[in-house]
Design an enzyme around this catalytic site. Structure first.
Site, PDB file in Angstrom:
ATOM      1  N   LYS A 115       0.617  -1.018  -0.158  1.00 16.10           N
ATOM      2  CA  LYS A 115       0.199  -0.183   0.433  1.00 16.10           C
ATOM      3  C   LYS A 115       0.843   1.214   0.189  1.00 16.10           C
ATOM      4  O   LYS A 115       0.391   2.714  -0.046  1.00 16.10           O
ATOM      5  CB  LYS A 115      -0.828   0.012   1.090  1.00 16.10           C
ATOM      6  CG  LYS A 115      -1.771  -0.703   0.916  1.00 16.10           C
ATOM      7  CD  LYS A 115      -2.888  -0.867   2.836  1.00 16.10           C
ATOM      8  CE  LYS A 115      -4.123  -1.277   1.785  1.00 16.10           C
ATOM      9  NZ  LYS A 115      -5.178  -1.291   2.965  1.00 16.10           N
TER      10      LYS A 115
ATOM     11  N   ASP B 275     -10.536   3.234   2.468  1.00 18.17           N
ATOM     12  CA  ASP B 275     -10.663   2.354   3.933  1.00 18.17           C
ATOM     13  C   ASP B 275     -11.055   3.692   4.859  1.00 18.17           C
ATOM     14  O   ASP B 275     -11.891   3.418   5.701  1.00 18.17           O
ATOM     15  CB  ASP B 275      -9.660   2.400   4.571  1.00 18.17           C
ATOM     16  CG  ASP B 275      -8.939   0.802   4.439  1.00 18.17           C
ATOM     17  OD1 ASP B 275      -9.693   0.354   2.975  1.00 18.17           O
ATOM     18  OD2 ASP B 275      -7.914   0.490   4.050  1.00 18.17           O
TER      19      ASP B 275
HETATM   20  P1  NAP Z   1      -1.106  -2.834  11.640  1.00 17.89           P
HETATM   21  O1  NAP Z   1      -1.408  -2.101  10.193  1.00 17.89           O
HETATM   22  O2  NAP Z   1      -0.414  -4.476  11.352  1.00 17.89           O
HETATM   23  O3  NAP Z   1      -1.544  -2.371  13.616  1.00 17.89           O
HETATM   24  C1  NAP Z   1      -1.833  -3.801  13.911  1.00 17.89           C
HETATM   25  C2  NAP Z   1      -2.634  -2.553  15.215  1.00 17.89           C
HETATM   26  O4  NAP Z   1      -2.332  -4.045  15.746  1.00 17.89           O
HETATM   27  C3  NAP Z   1      -1.323  -2.323  15.665  1.00 17.89           C
HETATM   28  O5  NAP Z   1      -1.142  -0.552  16.474  1.00 17.89           O
HETATM   29  C4  NAP Z   1      -0.728  -2.777  17.001  1.00 17.89           C
HETATM   30  O6  NAP Z   1       0.288  -2.356  17.958  1.00 17.89           O
HETATM   31  C5  NAP Z   1      -2.135  -3.264  17.245  1.00 17.89           C
HETATM   32  N1  NAP Z   1      -1.752  -4.576  17.669  1.00 17.89           N
HETATM   33  C6  NAP Z   1      -1.307  -5.914  16.944  1.00 17.89           C
HETATM   34  N2  NAP Z   1      -1.025  -7.532  18.314  1.00 17.89           N
HETATM   35  C7  NAP Z   1      -1.795  -6.465  19.569  1.00 17.89           C
HETATM   36  C8  NAP Z   1      -1.564  -6.983  20.625  1.00 17.89           C
HETATM   37  N3  NAP Z   1      -1.385  -8.664  20.777  1.00 17.89           N
HETATM   38  N4  NAP Z   1      -1.846  -6.166  22.294  1.00 17.89           N
HETATM   39  C9  NAP Z   1      -2.107  -5.154  21.313  1.00 17.89           C
HETATM   40  N5  NAP Z   1      -1.941  -4.296  20.674  1.00 17.89           N
HETATM   41  C10 NAP Z   1      -1.936  -5.232  18.738  1.00 17.89           C
HETATM   42  O7  NAP Z   1      -3.041  -3.905  11.000  1.00 17.89           O
HETATM   43  P2  NAP Z   1      -3.470  -3.085  10.001  1.00 17.89           P
HETATM   44  O8  NAP Z   1      -3.793  -3.293   8.881  1.00 17.89           O
HETATM   45  O9  NAP Z   1      -3.758  -1.721  10.880  1.00 17.89           O
HETATM   46  O10 NAP Z   1      -4.557  -3.984  10.371  1.00 17.89           O
HETATM   47  C11 NAP Z   1      -5.797  -4.263  12.180  1.00 17.89           C
HETATM   48  C12 NAP Z   1      -7.116  -5.309  11.792  1.00 17.89           C
HETATM   49  O11 NAP Z   1      -7.998  -4.187  10.750  1.00 17.89           O
HETATM   50  C13 NAP Z   1      -6.851  -6.066  11.498  1.00 17.89           C
HETATM   51  O12 NAP Z   1      -7.936  -6.866  11.545  1.00 17.89           O
HETATM   52  C14 NAP Z   1      -7.060  -6.229   9.790  1.00 17.89           C
HETATM   53  O13 NAP Z   1      -7.601  -7.238   9.247  1.00 17.89           O
HETATM   54  C15 NAP Z   1      -8.528  -5.511  10.303  1.00 17.89           C
HETATM   55  N6  NAP Z   1      -8.548  -3.961   9.075  1.00 17.89           N
HETATM   56  C16 NAP Z   1      -9.688  -3.999   8.150  1.00 17.89           C
HETATM   57  C17 NAP Z   1     -10.305  -3.353   7.396  1.00 17.89           C
HETATM   58  C18 NAP Z   1     -11.498  -3.225   7.120  1.00 17.89           C
HETATM   59  O14 NAP Z   1     -11.824  -2.676   5.734  1.00 17.89           O
HETATM   60  N7  NAP Z   1     -12.262  -3.536   7.879  1.00 17.89           N
HETATM   61  C19 NAP Z   1      -9.512  -2.047   6.649  1.00 17.89           C
HETATM   62  C20 NAP Z   1      -8.060  -2.365   7.226  1.00 17.89           C
HETATM   63  C21 NAP Z   1      -7.672  -3.710   8.124  1.00 17.89           C
HETATM   64  P3  NAP Z   1       1.848  -2.166  17.751  1.00 17.89           P
HETATM   65  O15 NAP Z   1       1.507  -1.092  17.059  1.00 17.89           O
HETATM   66  O16 NAP Z   1       1.550  -2.238  19.568  1.00 17.89           O
HETATM   67  O17 NAP Z   1       2.301  -3.739  17.056  1.00 17.89           O
END
Ligand code: NAP
Length: 265
Positions: A55, A91
């Protein structure tokens, strides 16, 4: 999952409207992102989606990038207009549209809490700050929350976005929010649970949004719903971002119910 759902929902939408488009998943190696993107126009593509991990990497190869994508440093949708490539982050519209559908124009000036500071949190923070919410970002890694708050404050005129270390968050902080967003991976299979501090302190009058998508309500949303909160699920966000991409490519409103049915099948 988005990766596997997108062909299904877009192809169902094209078929329903009798449009001569087809959506194909094409894996691209990291060292070939530039060649793939520049090849879109030559190959006659109308557009593309970009998924993790590309991305951010596509940005230098685009002719124009819209404000949300530039601030999020992430493009999830490309349109090809003539030979020019435009990048968007739908998004943000996925979150904004879902919130407006549920809360209309009542969110301006209201407090909102975002748990997380990754890609989904950036989209949520941009959407909520454009809806003029007063934002607090909390995250496991405090530096990422601080970075996101600074990015929103600098990038969105009039934004009110602060950050807090997660351990400082109190029950009262959660209770006084109008919107509470889980934008972490917590709640996905095998990823652990959203902290009880969030789930146990929401109630009627609050909007609870979970970016995580699952076949049914996540545990966090089920708990919030049981406590009377209005809930928005990750599938609604996914459909919203897809609908916005569809309209950018085709110039037509997306058939949302067709897309929703295609995902449910
Ligand atoms: P990302 O950029 O990798 O960010 C992950 C986030 O989750 C970070 O804030 C991370 O904190 C936190 N995290 C991960 N494991 C954790 C834990 N064990 N305890 C506390 N915090 C934790 O991922 P993303 O793209 O934002 O995706 C996040 C979620 O949103 C995923 O489930 C993804 O599938 C979903 N999503 C959904 C859509 C939709 O259209 N519905 C679109 C995009 C994403 P740290 O900074 O501390 O690592």
């Amino acid at each position: 999952m988005s990766h596997s759902l997108s062909p299904r929902l877009h192809n169902a939408a094209f078929a329903a409207l009798g449009l001569d488009y087809v959506y194909v998943p094409l894996p691209v190696r990291a060292d070939e992102v530039g060649a793939a993107v520049r090849g879109l126009a030559a190959l006659g593509f109308s557009g593309a989606n970009v998924t993790i991990p590309h991305k951010g990497a596509v940005v230098p190869f685009l002719d124009e990038v819209d404000d949300d994508a530039r601030l999020a440093a992430a493009v999830n949708t490309i349109t090809v207009v003539g030979r020019r490539l435009h990048g968007y982050n739908t998004d943000v519209e996925g979150v904004r549209g879902a919130l407006v559908a549920i809360a209309g124009d009542t969110l301006a000036g209201e407090p909102a809490l975002i748990f997380g500071a990754g890609g989904a949190a950036r989209a949520a923070a941009l959407a909520l700050s454009r809806l003029r919410c007063r934002l607090t970002v909390v995250n496991r890694t405090p530096a990422a929350a601080e970075h996101l708050a600074a990015l929103i404050t600098a990038g969105v005129p009039g934004a009110d976005c602060r950050w807090r270390p997660l351990p400082d968050l109190t029950e009262q902080d959660v209770r006084r929010q109008r919107v509470v967003v889980n934008a972490t991976a917590l709640g996905m299979a095998g990823q652990g649970k959203v902290p009880a501090l969030l789930a146990d302190n929401v109630s009627a009058g609050q909007v609870v949004f979970d970016a995580v998508y699952a076949s049914g309500p996540t545990e966090f949303l089920a708990a919030a719903q049981a406590r009377g909160a209005t809930v928005v699920d990750g599938l609604t966000m996914l459909l919203g971002q897809a609908a916005a991409a569809f309209s950018l490519w085709t110039g037509m409103p997306a058939p949302l119910e067709v897309m929703r049915d295609a995902v449910r099948r």
